[in-house]
Design a protein around this motif. Sequence first.
Motif, mmCIF file in Angstrom:
data_model
loop_
_atom_site.group_PDB
_atom_site.id
_atom_site.type_symbol
_atom_site.label_atom_id
_atom_site.label_comp_id
_atom_site.label_asym_id
_atom_site.label_seq_id
_atom_site.Cartn_x
_atom_site.Cartn_y
_atom_site.Cartn_z
ATOM 1 N N SER A 79 25.198 47.919 -6.868
ATOM 2 C CA SER A 79 25.328 46.465 -7.103
ATOM 3 C C SER A 79 24.317 45.626 -6.329
ATOM 4 O O SER A 79 24.493 44.409 -6.209
ATOM 5 C CB SER A 79 26.753 45.975 -6.772
ATOM 6 O OG SER A 79 27.708 46.697 -7.498
ATOM 7 N N GLN A 102 30.359 42.961 -2.858
ATOM 8 C CA GLN A 102 30.158 43.599 -4.170
ATOM 9 C C GLN A 102 30.293 42.631 -5.346
ATOM 10 O O GLN A 102 29.420 42.585 -6.205
ATOM 11 C CB GLN A 102 31.115 44.776 -4.348
ATOM 12 C CG GLN A 102 30.678 46.025 -3.612
ATOM 13 C CD GLN A 102 31.264 47.281 -4.229
ATOM 14 O OE1 GLN A 102 30.870 47.696 -5.315
ATOM 15 N NE2 GLN A 102 32.183 47.900 -3.520
ATOM 16 N N PRO A 103 31.365 41.838 -5.430
ATOM 17 C CA PRO A 103 31.531 41.023 -6.649
ATOM 18 C C PRO A 103 30.669 39.772 -6.713
ATOM 19 O O PRO A 103 30.577 39.147 -7.764
ATOM 20 C CB PRO A 103 33.016 40.651 -6.615
ATOM 21 C CG PRO A 103 33.425 40.761 -5.196
ATOM 22 C CD PRO A 103 32.586 41.835 -4.597
ATOM 23 N N ARG A 162 28.219 39.028 -10.849
ATOM 24 C CA ARG A 162 28.650 40.329 -11.377
ATOM 25 C C ARG A 162 29.975 40.244 -12.136
ATOM 26 O O ARG A 162 30.222 41.038 -13.045
ATOM 27 C CB ARG A 162 28.741 41.354 -10.241
ATOM 28 C CG ARG A 162 29.098 42.760 -10.719
ATOM 29 C CD ARG A 162 28.564 43.831 -9.816
ATOM 30 N NE ARG A 162 27.115 43.875 -9.790
ATOM 31 C CZ ARG A 162 26.361 44.450 -10.730
ATOM 32 N NH1 ARG A 162 26.917 45.031 -11.775
ATOM 33 N NH2 ARG A 162 25.047 44.445 -10.618
ATOM 34 N N MET A 175 31.339 44.838 -13.145
ATOM 35 C CA MET A 175 31.900 45.581 -12.016
ATOM 36 C C MET A 175 33.053 46.397 -12.577
ATOM 37 O O MET A 175 34.221 46.022 -12.513
ATOM 38 C CB MET A 175 32.381 44.618 -10.933
ATOM 39 C CG MET A 175 32.857 45.285 -9.661
ATOM 40 S SD MET A 175 33.295 44.049 -8.397
ATOM 41 C CE MET A 175 33.915 45.143 -7.093
ATOM 42 N N THR A 214 28.079 49.728 -12.603
ATOM 43 C CA THR A 214 27.664 48.414 -12.096
ATOM 44 C C THR A 214 26.163 48.234 -12.359
ATOM 45 O O THR A 214 25.364 48.202 -11.424
ATOM 46 C CB THR A 214 27.948 48.292 -10.586
ATOM 47 O OG1 THR A 214 27.311 49.385 -9.890
ATOM 48 C CG2 THR A 214 29.433 48.314 -10.307
#
Length: 393
Positions: free
Chosen positions: A45, A219-220, A224, A329, A367
Amino acid sequence: MKQNFLKYQAQTSPHPLGLEISHAKGSYIYDIENNAHLDFVAGVSATPLGHNHPKIIHAIKNQLDKYMHVMVYGEYVQKPSVELSKLLAQNLPEPLEQTYLTNSGTEAIEGALKLAKRATGRSEIISAKNAYHGNTMGSMSVMGYEERKQAFRPLLPNINFIEFNNLDDLNKITTKTACVILETIQGGAGFIVPKNNYLKAVKKRCSEVDALLILDEIQPGFGRTGKLFGFEHYSCIPDILVTGKALGGGMPIGAFTASKELMLLLQDNPKLGHITTFGGHPVIAASALATLKEITETNLINETLEKEKLFRKLLIHPLIKEIRGIGLMLALIMPTPEITNQLILKCKEKGLILFWLLFEPKAVRITPPLTISRPEIEQGCKIILSILNKIES
């Protein structure tokens, strides 16, 4: 080269994938034999605009011609880091207005935890079971997975855990709590999304006892999930926001953002409350600024949800028990860890890059770059289905 890799470079597992890289462009990574590998992982990611994006490369080269490192963080006024911090503030809700730039996500977590303790004068930190926030000692302390922590104890004291999405656990947040730290979407646990207004309820409980809420968007974050930040889906604004990965556009970065009132606490009593030499590095900040501009000024975020629909439409197979996550994701849940391993390794042989998740052995990470095209999605899904058909038979 592979022999030297194994001999001289420290490893993180007994069996690294060992793909020898020549170059990368767009949605593809090329090995030294010039074989193209379609990238459904995006550096876990971290490359939201794909590989070698021209605007990022231009920004990096342009900054290289001006200057690189000139002074430790926070002393000199450097245009790339100032403009990046300003653009972040312009795209965040109040009171998230000041950003501290770091070298990595885990360093940003460390800074956020320190800030919460400094602000509240309390020591208890509450995290979630199966949480992952990085691998430095503080970040590992709030990791909710004992198997990966036991060899490195003692860690930080006074850390307690609640179950993600369990509203009954919120009474564990008390006037002794400095902060609650949660991933907006649990990553290593298998891309677990909040349900039943969970994050909103956590924030309400934190407000009742004057604890701070830290949301980890490493991550998010940055498009994403179909929003610039994942928390925008859940009607919950954190007191401290932690970002990283995608923000750098492929360069190493982390950041934590809070109100100016909170951030002032790191300036004095004691002075130099959080310091770093290379945080806010001008070359990396230039890359991040170009990345953030491209994400916010194009239609990539809206396209993310359409691409999610395409993945869900195409990836229908008896061995795919569930597709978790949101936007780009996503995690495929297999019947067994063995099937997960087979799928990832066999797809690698067919030129498709997939990867594992940390704590959910049945999950397969999907991802890809936000820039991935529909034909590339179709191509990759076709490979996945062909491998699953062979495994099933």
